[in-house]
Scaffold this active site. Structure first.
Site, PDB file in Angstrom:
ATOM      1  N   LYS A 110     -88.413 -66.674  32.447  1.00  0.00           N
ATOM      2  CA  LYS A 110     -88.679 -67.300  31.140  1.00  0.00           C
ATOM      3  C   LYS A 110     -88.652 -66.252  30.029  1.00  0.00           C
ATOM      4  O   LYS A 110     -89.456 -65.331  30.022  1.00  0.00           O
ATOM      5  CB  LYS A 110     -90.059 -67.975  31.121  1.00  0.00           C
ATOM      6  CG  LYS A 110     -90.220 -68.845  29.861  1.00  0.00           C
ATOM      7  CD  LYS A 110     -91.650 -69.219  29.563  1.00  0.00           C
ATOM      8  CE  LYS A 110     -92.380 -68.199  28.749  1.00  0.00           C
ATOM      9  NZ  LYS A 110     -91.876 -68.016  27.372  1.00  0.00           N
TER      10      LYS A 110
ATOM     11  N   GLY B 254     -95.420 -58.069  28.737  1.00  0.00           N
ATOM     12  CA  GLY B 254     -95.977 -58.699  27.539  1.00  0.00           C
ATOM     13  C   GLY B 254     -97.308 -58.070  27.196  1.00  0.00           C
ATOM     14  O   GLY B 254     -97.566 -56.910  27.535  1.00  0.00           O
ATOM     15  N   SER B 255     -98.175 -58.863  26.560  1.00  0.00           N
ATOM     16  CA  SER B 255     -99.451 -58.310  26.100  1.00  0.00           C
ATOM     17  C   SER B 255    -100.420 -58.114  27.267  1.00  0.00           C
ATOM     18  O   SER B 255    -100.373 -58.838  28.264  1.00  0.00           O
ATOM     19  CB  SER B 255    -100.076 -59.246  25.071  1.00  0.00           C
ATOM     20  OG  SER B 255    -100.317 -60.509  25.647  1.00  0.00           O
ATOM     21  N   THR B 256    -101.314 -57.143  27.118  1.00  0.00           N
ATOM     22  CA  THR B 256    -102.342 -56.899  28.122  1.00  0.00           C
ATOM     23  C   THR B 256    -103.216 -58.144  28.272  1.00  0.00           C
ATOM     24  O   THR B 256    -103.609 -58.504  29.394  1.00  0.00           O
ATOM     25  CB  THR B 256    -103.175 -55.664  27.714  1.00  0.00           C
ATOM     26  OG1 THR B 256    -102.305 -54.524  27.748  1.00  0.00           O
ATOM     27  CG2 THR B 256    -104.337 -55.413  28.656  1.00  0.00           C
TER      28      THR B 256
ATOM     29  N   GLU C  73     -96.090 -55.052  33.219  1.00  0.00           N
ATOM     30  CA  GLU C  73     -95.782 -54.010  32.226  1.00  0.00           C
ATOM     31  C   GLU C  73     -96.393 -54.496  30.919  1.00  0.00           C
ATOM     32  O   GLU C  73     -95.932 -55.472  30.346  1.00  0.00           O
ATOM     33  CB  GLU C  73     -94.266 -53.799  32.132  1.00  0.00           C
ATOM     34  CG  GLU C  73     -93.904 -52.444  31.591  1.00  0.00           C
ATOM     35  CD  GLU C  73     -93.671 -52.449  30.097  1.00  0.00           C
ATOM     36  OE1 GLU C  73     -94.667 -52.258  29.357  1.00  0.00           O
ATOM     37  OE2 GLU C  73     -92.534 -52.651  29.682  1.00  0.00           O
TER      38      GLU C  73
ATOM     39  N   CYS D 240     -93.500 -51.233  23.416  1.00  0.00           N
ATOM     40  CA  CYS D 240     -94.758 -51.005  24.126  1.00  0.00           C
ATOM     41  C   CYS D 240     -95.051 -49.521  24.289  1.00  0.00           C
ATOM     42  O   CYS D 240     -96.204 -49.108  24.322  1.00  0.00           O
ATOM     43  CB  CYS D 240     -94.716 -51.687  25.486  1.00  0.00           C
ATOM     44  SG  CYS D 240     -93.193 -51.372  26.378  1.00  0.00           S
TER      45      CYS D 240
ATOM     46  N   GLU E 151    -103.252 -51.736  19.879  1.00  0.00           N
ATOM     47  CA  GLU E 151    -101.792 -51.771  19.773  1.00  0.00           C
ATOM     48  C   GLU E 151    -101.418 -52.585  18.535  1.00  0.00           C
ATOM     49  O   GLU E 151    -101.792 -53.747  18.426  1.00  0.00           O
ATOM     50  CB  GLU E 151    -101.211 -52.421  21.037  1.00  0.00           C
ATOM     51  CG  GLU E 151     -99.710 -52.394  21.067  1.00  0.00           C
ATOM     52  CD  GLU E 151     -99.135 -52.930  22.378  1.00  0.00           C
ATOM     53  OE1 GLU E 151     -99.614 -53.963  22.868  1.00  0.00           O
ATOM     54  OE2 GLU E 151     -98.189 -52.313  22.890  1.00  0.00           O
TER      55      GLU E 151
HETATM   56  P1  NAI Z   1     -97.489 -62.516  24.863  1.00  0.00           P
HETATM   57  O1  NAI Z   1     -97.995 -61.662  25.946  1.00  0.00           O
HETATM   58  O2  NAI Z   1     -98.213 -63.768  24.515  1.00  0.00           O
HETATM   59  O3  NAI Z   1     -95.974 -62.938  25.182  1.00  0.00           O
HETATM   60  C1  NAI Z   1     -95.164 -62.356  26.167  1.00  0.00           C
HETATM   61  C2  NAI Z   1     -94.576 -63.432  27.050  1.00  0.00           C
HETATM   62  O4  NAI Z   1     -95.608 -64.089  27.787  1.00  0.00           O
HETATM   63  C3  NAI Z   1     -93.833 -64.551  26.323  1.00  0.00           C
HETATM   64  O5  NAI Z   1     -92.689 -64.909  27.076  1.00  0.00           O
HETATM   65  C4  NAI Z   1     -94.853 -65.686  26.314  1.00  0.00           C
HETATM   66  O6  NAI Z   1     -94.268 -66.956  26.223  1.00  0.00           O
HETATM   67  C5  NAI Z   1     -95.513 -65.503  27.662  1.00  0.00           C
HETATM   68  N1  NAI Z   1     -96.857 -66.073  27.798  1.00  0.00           N
HETATM   69  C6  NAI Z   1     -97.784 -66.301  26.836  1.00  0.00           C
HETATM   70  N2  NAI Z   1     -98.913 -66.815  27.372  1.00  0.00           N
HETATM   71  C7  NAI Z   1     -98.706 -66.907  28.712  1.00  0.00           C
HETATM   72  C8  NAI Z   1     -99.504 -67.339  29.818  1.00  0.00           C
HETATM   73  N3  NAI Z   1    -100.743 -67.773  29.661  1.00  0.00           N
HETATM   74  N4  NAI Z   1     -98.960 -67.272  31.061  1.00  0.00           N
HETATM   75  C9  NAI Z   1     -97.718 -66.808  31.251  1.00  0.00           C
HETATM   76  N5  NAI Z   1     -96.931 -66.396  30.240  1.00  0.00           N
HETATM   77  C10 NAI Z   1     -97.404 -66.444  28.986  1.00  0.00           C
HETATM   78  O7  NAI Z   1     -97.370 -61.618  23.573  1.00  0.00           O
HETATM   79  P2  NAI Z   1     -97.382 -62.085  22.025  1.00  0.00           P
HETATM   80  O8  NAI Z   1     -98.516 -63.001  21.727  1.00  0.00           O
HETATM   81  O9  NAI Z   1     -96.021 -62.553  21.713  1.00  0.00           O
HETATM   82  O10 NAI Z   1     -97.680 -60.684  21.317  1.00  0.00           O
HETATM   83  C11 NAI Z   1     -99.012 -60.277  21.112  1.00  0.00           C
HETATM   84  C12 NAI Z   1     -99.173 -58.801  21.239  1.00  0.00           C
HETATM   85  O11 NAI Z   1     -98.835 -58.419  22.552  1.00  0.00           O
HETATM   86  C13 NAI Z   1     -98.255 -57.966  20.367  1.00  0.00           C
HETATM   87  O12 NAI Z   1     -98.797 -57.783  19.098  1.00  0.00           O
HETATM   88  C14 NAI Z   1     -98.175 -56.701  21.144  1.00  0.00           C
HETATM   89  O13 NAI Z   1     -99.280 -55.896  20.830  1.00  0.00           O
HETATM   90  C15 NAI Z   1     -98.280 -57.141  22.581  1.00  0.00           C
HETATM   91  N6  NAI Z   1     -96.962 -57.227  23.248  1.00  0.00           N
HETATM   92  C16 NAI Z   1     -96.620 -56.237  24.115  1.00  0.00           C
HETATM   93  C17 NAI Z   1     -95.380 -56.258  24.720  1.00  0.00           C
HETATM   94  C18 NAI Z   1     -94.952 -55.174  25.641  1.00  0.00           C
HETATM   95  O14 NAI Z   1     -93.756 -54.962  25.802  1.00  0.00           O
HETATM   96  N7  NAI Z   1     -95.850 -54.518  26.307  1.00  0.00           N
HETATM   97  C19 NAI Z   1     -94.401 -57.305  24.442  1.00  0.00           C
HETATM   98  C20 NAI Z   1     -94.889 -58.357  23.568  1.00  0.00           C
HETATM   99  C21 NAI Z   1     -96.114 -58.271  22.996  1.00  0.00           C
END
Ligand code: NAI
Ligand code: MG
Length: 502
Positions: free
Chosen positions: A207, A259-261, A281, A315, A412
């Site tokens: 996804k 994605g996010s922690t 990651e 990240c 972050e």
């Molecule tokens: P997020 O962690 O919500 O999104 C990343 C992915 O997870 C997306 O595909 C989203 O649809 C999916 N997702 C969201 N909730 C989920 C759940 N409960 N179960 C499974 N999948 C789920 O990140 P968001 O809200 O877009 O960004 C928030 C913060 O996260 C950013 O400001 C940044 O600090 C951090 N982030 C870090 C990333 C990294 O590469 N380490 C990438 C994206 C965000």
């Protein structure tokens, strides 16, 4: 002072002034140079299940926006639990009947084909990536797309040599894996996830992030053209609840999340007690450490690349600069001069350094954290560059006078915002660098090899770059310590996370 090149021309305002008093960026403009390749977008994208594009069970779609101008780019299918079930059923069938039965040398041919077909359509993919996510075209063209192709080439090379992944042991695929990727490197993260899983013989349900699904769905066209057995890769689109259905599905023997922690922790909590394999990651708050013997001009370029690359949506961004006190004032002055020359604006323009922030939500998050920095007493610098009137943009920002207790030093930000701290001794640098919940990456700038070796062992970070920053290669494993996650992507180590030893 940077030298002028033929592509820059004086504006009326600056004509006639002598060169030394010019401040770049304020006074010199480029002609617009937008990339014009056709991104070949469909108005609407369905789900990719069992080798075909299929309408979502709910009949619902959501909009993907171009963050550079807030216009609608395409409609994306909203997958629900029934669609996720269908995707896993297709993946299970491909694992037991086709892809999972192919010998490695046959799988390699398909993966090479994916790499080559992506290269053939590189410019088209770069433009689509820039329009959907907001990153500058020079990055999607020169980094994201070629690096994605490189991951497929590299892993294709492994597919018939898997006896060497774990010397002395035989390896076997795990089965069906579920994967979730973020919006900062949509196509590249897709490649990081798909390539090792495919090389090992697994089948996949993946996804992409809700704001950046377009290049994943364009990649589905490449999967079709490469003739992968139907169901080998299935792409479902949607928000967090779709993601949760992908992670929690009983057919998934392994899940991989970037994605996010915060969301990583939700997933780990919900999967605790199951026997699923997991890799995570997550976030980072990297220190970029500059010593007084470092080549300062190169270091400044590395600092700029470390935090302003991809609007700081990285990240492993070097979001904390730790600078040795004797050179702190000099580095800060050079940094400010350099930042004045950064071009913020239309991501499709080939001269743009800093494009659009990926979404309105992310822009709001950055603005809030920056406001907290001002409130907590750090000193903020932003160049006086003009921002486009439409779209989501944020000026490159440097905070000095930051202390470890400030939110901008701990959280972050995921935006083009650098926090500058100073140190006196190597031990103090290590202590400050490691004083974070994260541990994904770090940078060291010094003339002394011994110092680099000492720091690379003492810094609790998955990657330590020395006299460079943000360098990637498919052969290098990437991943975190502490709250930055676990598991590795890339290299032999990354493959080990997609197999079992038999
Ligand atoms: P997020 O962690 O919500 O999104 C990343 C992915 O997870 C997306 O595909 C989203 O649809 C999916 N997702 C969201 N909730 C989920 C759940 N409960 N179960 C499974 N999948 C789920 O990140 P968001 O809200 O877009 O960004 C928030 C913060 O996260 C950013 O400001 C940044 O600090 C951090 N982030 C870090 C990333 C990294 O590469 N380490 C990438 C994206 C965000
Ligand atoms: Mg978008």
């Amino acid at each position: 002072m940077p030298t002028l090149t033929a592509t820059k021309r004086p504006t009326k305002r600056s004509a006639g002034r002598s060169a030394p008093e010019l401040i770049f960026g304020d006074l010199w403009e480029y002609d617009p140079a937008p990339e014009t390749a056709d991104p070949k977008l469909k108005p609407r994208y369905d789900l990719f299940i069992g080798g075909k594009f299929v309408a979502p069970a709910s009949g619902k779609y959501f909009d993907s926006i171009n963050p550079a101008n807030e216009t609608k780019l395409a409609e994306i299918a909203l997958a629900n639990a029934a669609d996720v079930d269908a995707a896993y059923a297709a993946a299970q069938k491909a694992f037991t009947t086709t892809w999972g039965k192919l010998p490695g040398k046959e799988r390699a041919k398909y993966i090479y084909r994916l790499a080559r077909l992506l290269q053939d359509r590189a410019r088209e993919f770069a433009v689509a990536e820039t329009m959907d996510g907001g990153k500058p075209i020079k990055e999607s063209r020169d980094f994201d797309v070629p690096m994605a192709a490189a991951h497929f080439f590299y892993h294709a090379g492994w597919a018939d040599k898997l006896d060497y992944v774990a010397p002395g042991r035989k390896v076997a695929p795990l089965g069906v894996v579920g994967q979730i990727i973020p919006w900062n490197f949509p196509l590249l993260m897709l490649a990081w996830k798909l390539a090792p899983a495919l090389a090992m013989g697994n089948t996949i349900v993946i996804k992409p992030a809700e704001t950046t699904s377009v290049t994943a769905l364009k990649f589905a066209e490449i999967i079709q053209d490469a003739g992968l057995p139907p169901g080998t890769v299935n792409i479902v689109t949607g928000f967090g609840d779709t993601g949760a259905a992908v992670m929690n599905h009983p057919t998934a023997v392994k899940v991989a999340f970037t994605g996010s922690t915060e969301v990583g922790k939700i997933i780990m909590r919900s999967l605790a007690g199951t026997d699923k394999n997991m890799t995570m990651e997550l976030g980072g708050k990297a220190a970029n450490i500059v010593f007084d013997d470092a080549p300062l001009d190169q270091a400044v370029e590395g600092i700029v690349n470390g935090i302003f690359f991809n609007q700081g949506h990285v990240c492993c961004a070097g979001s904390r600069l730790l600078v040795h006190e004797p050179v702190a004032a000099a580095v800060l002055a050079k940094l400010k001069t350099r930042i004045r020359t950064l071009r913020v604006g239309d991501p499709l323009d080939k001269n743009t350094d800093i494009g659009a922030i990926n979404s309105k939500e992310q822009l709001t998050r950055i603005e809030k954290l920056v406001a907290s920095g001002v409130k907590e007493g750090a000193e903020m610098f932003q160049p006086a560059c003009k921002l486009p009137s439409k779209g989501y943009y944020f000026r490159p920002t440097v905070f000095s006078g930051v202390s470890m207790s400030h939110r901008i030093a701990r959280e972050e930000i995921f935006g083009p915002v650098l926090s500058v701290l100073t140190f006196r001794t190597l031990d103090e640098a290590v202590e400050k660098a490691n004083n974070t919940a994260y541990g994904l990456s770090a940078g060291v700038w010094t003339d002394k090899g011994s110092r680099i070796l000492k720091l690379s062992t003492e810094l609790k970070a998955g990657v330590v770059w020395a006299n460079t920053y943000n360098k990637f290669d498919p052969t290098s494993p990437f991943g975190g310590y502490k709250e930055s996650g676990f598991g590795r992507e890339g290299g032999r180590q990354g493959l080990l996370d997609y197999c079992k030893l038999v």
